[in-house]
Design a protein around this motif. Sequence first.
Motif, mmCIF file in Angstrom:
data_model
loop_
_atom_site.group_PDB
_atom_site.id
_atom_site.type_symbol
_atom_site.label_atom_id
_atom_site.label_comp_id
_atom_site.label_asym_id
_atom_site.label_seq_id
_atom_site.Cartn_x
_atom_site.Cartn_y
_atom_site.Cartn_z
ATOM 1 N N ALA A 403 0.794 -1.240 0.000
ATOM 2 C CA ALA A 403 0.000 0.000 0.000
ATOM 3 C C ALA A 403 0.823 1.284 0.000
ATOM 4 O O ALA A 403 0.266 2.358 0.142
ATOM 5 N N TYR A 404 2.156 1.165 -0.145
ATOM 6 C CA TYR A 404 2.952 2.396 -0.161
ATOM 7 C C TYR A 404 3.005 2.972 -1.568
ATOM 8 O O TYR A 404 3.592 2.403 -2.488
ATOM 9 N N LEU A 405 2.395 4.145 -1.713
ATOM 10 C CA LEU A 405 2.346 4.764 -3.038
ATOM 11 C C LEU A 405 3.698 5.292 -3.485
ATOM 12 O O LEU A 405 3.857 5.664 -4.644
ATOM 13 N N ASP A 406 4.684 5.347 -2.564
ATOM 14 C CA ASP A 406 5.998 5.834 -3.001
ATOM 15 C C ASP A 406 6.898 4.693 -3.460
ATOM 16 O O ASP A 406 8.058 4.943 -3.822
ATOM 17 N N MET A 407 6.395 3.452 -3.491
ATOM 18 C CA MET A 407 7.196 2.379 -4.069
ATOM 19 C C MET A 407 7.083 2.448 -5.595
ATOM 20 O O MET A 407 6.021 2.771 -6.133
ATOM 21 N N SER A 451 7.140 11.734 0.164
ATOM 22 C CA SER A 451 7.526 12.585 -0.966
ATOM 23 C C SER A 451 9.027 12.886 -1.074
ATOM 24 O O SER A 451 9.410 13.881 -1.670
ATOM 25 N N GLU A 452 9.859 11.995 -0.532
ATOM 26 C CA GLU A 452 11.306 12.244 -0.660
ATOM 27 C C GLU A 452 11.759 12.329 -2.111
ATOM 28 O O GLU A 452 12.675 13.088 -2.437
ATOM 29 N N THR A 453 11.135 11.527 -2.999
ATOM 30 C CA THR A 453 11.714 11.334 -4.331
ATOM 31 C C THR A 453 11.088 12.190 -5.444
ATOM 32 O O THR A 453 11.424 12.014 -6.608
HETATM 33 C C1 TNX Z 1 9.227 4.927 6.179
HETATM 34 S S1 TNX Z 1 6.366 4.662 6.979
HETATM 35 C C2 TNX Z 1 8.771 6.017 6.888
HETATM 36 C C3 TNX Z 1 8.860 7.363 6.294
HETATM 37 C C4 TNX Z 1 9.548 7.339 4.965
HETATM 38 C C5 TNX Z 1 9.104 6.137 4.163
HETATM 39 C C6 TNX Z 1 9.662 6.093 2.783
HETATM 40 C C7 TNX Z 1 6.888 5.378 8.154
HETATM 41 C C8 TNX Z 1 5.992 5.368 9.267
HETATM 42 N N1 TNX Z 1 8.100 5.936 8.075
HETATM 43 O O1 TNX Z 1 9.485 8.243 7.167
HETATM 44 O O2 TNX Z 1 9.231 8.521 4.302
HETATM 45 O O3 TNX Z 1 9.462 4.984 4.853
HETATM 46 O O4 TNX Z 1 9.117 5.057 2.045
#
Ligand code: TNX
Length: 515
Positions: A403-407, A451-453
């Motif tokens: 469910a992580y949309l940043d993957m 939104s790091e990337t």
């Molecule tokens: C984990 S998910 C984090 C975030 C990062 C993310 C990058 C979570 C609770 N912490 O601080 O942005 O991974 O995917």
Amino acid sequence: MRVRFLIIFLLPIIFSCSSEKKITLPKTNITEASIIPKPLDVTPSDQAFALDQYSALIIDNDNTGFKTAAEFLINKINLKTGLTVPSSPKDDTRSIIKIYRSNIKSDNEEAYELEIKRDTIKLTANNATGIFRGIQTLRQLIPEHPNDSLANHNIWIIPGGKVTDEPRFEYRSTMLDVSRHFFEADYIKKYIEILAYYKINILHLHLSDDQGWRIEIKSWPRLTEFGGSTEVGGGQGGFYTQEQYKDIVAHAEAHHITIVPEIDMPGHTNAASASYPFLNGNGQKPELYTGTKVGFSTFDTRSDTVYSFIDDVIREISSITPGPYFHIGGDESHVTKKEDYLYFINRVENIVQKYDKRMIGWDEVANADLDSTSIVQFWNDLKNAELAVEKNLKVILSPANKAYLDMKYDSLTKIGYDWAGLIPVDSAYLWDPEEYLSEKYILGIDAPLWSETFDSTDGLEYLAFPRLIGYSELSWTTPENRDWKNYKSRLADQAEFLKRMNINYYKSPLIEWKE
Ligand code: TNX
């Protein structure tokens, strides 16, 4: 030749002008309509509805919520078709959309019924939220293009039948990280409009992290003046004034969406400590941070001044947040001692409750002795989610590898991470919440977009869409009604809407997009 032309081509038109009622609409099948999320029950009939310049709307309820929802529908019909649907019948009205309250069978807050017949559409619900959800279904049933060959004017043919619908889960959410990169309030409002179309009802805003503090706190102005002045990569950052935040909240409310504010602590707090160095209690004055590493910052968990700071922050944000939730983060506090962390979570939970909010925290918080109303958000460690269940707490599911949309979608995706795996459009859809926990413990799903990337809304939309549309179905639709092949063809039909909304979605090769 001429006469023949007249007979063959003009006669049917003349006929249809004089008695429009005689137009035979083509056969439709509502069970094949591309509604997302798929409704609970759809029964077809062979009487399609003709939406055209002779359609009107009636609301038999002076409840303002119903009126506002009806105005919303009139506006969306106008944007899609150019028609101006009057809000009461006129002399030449031939078809009517009726919106009214009725005691429908379901007691679900968001349930609605939609019945489509030749001359009438009836949309009923117990309250305005149900009506609003039903309106989204109706919007999706209006074709993008009119039929212009049936009469001498455009007709949008809405398939006939009955929809009885309600969501599986009450918490259908996506999270946007506005800390690592900042996104303006106006953009958040546009995003809300797209979420509403797919019946998502929560927008979780990650408002603070090591790289930036994004919400004005009047009693601690340096948080935004200084702590909000940069972002990942060294850009200029930004923040929402309380007025702007209220505007976002109001826009969300108008779309029956609840804003869940997150202030991440005790870790992920470099921007706060850079603004007010007493917060970290280690005597150092940290610099602003524009990198992407996590887990190096912490608040001083044994200082009363820190808790009165947190009290101010939670009080100010809660006073402009009508929704019931306050998210305290609590993840990846790698430099906070375990006992300090647990002590911290309990004290902050008390503050959240003092301001009448229900606490949410990332799964690590399950290790603390939580109040029965607090909610654990599973993202990484299933043991923490199971611990929450043992403690009889509700859980929000955000499994990172699903469910992580940043993957990234696949190895070619230029932005995004892959630490939790690659998530193509099918695997984002092909899982069930009950693989993790039994349904009674699941409050719902939150799909986070870190939104790091990316720093542009193009990047944001590329990662969010189309996967987010699948999460909306996962959290609304029962498992029996979900099927990848069927979903995939309904998703393909979203292309025109996404294009009209100017959404830079990823044209996954798994989908035969119908543009
Ligand atoms: C984990 S998910 C984090 C975030 C990062 C993310 C990058 C979570 C609770 N912490 O601080 O942005 O991974 O995917």
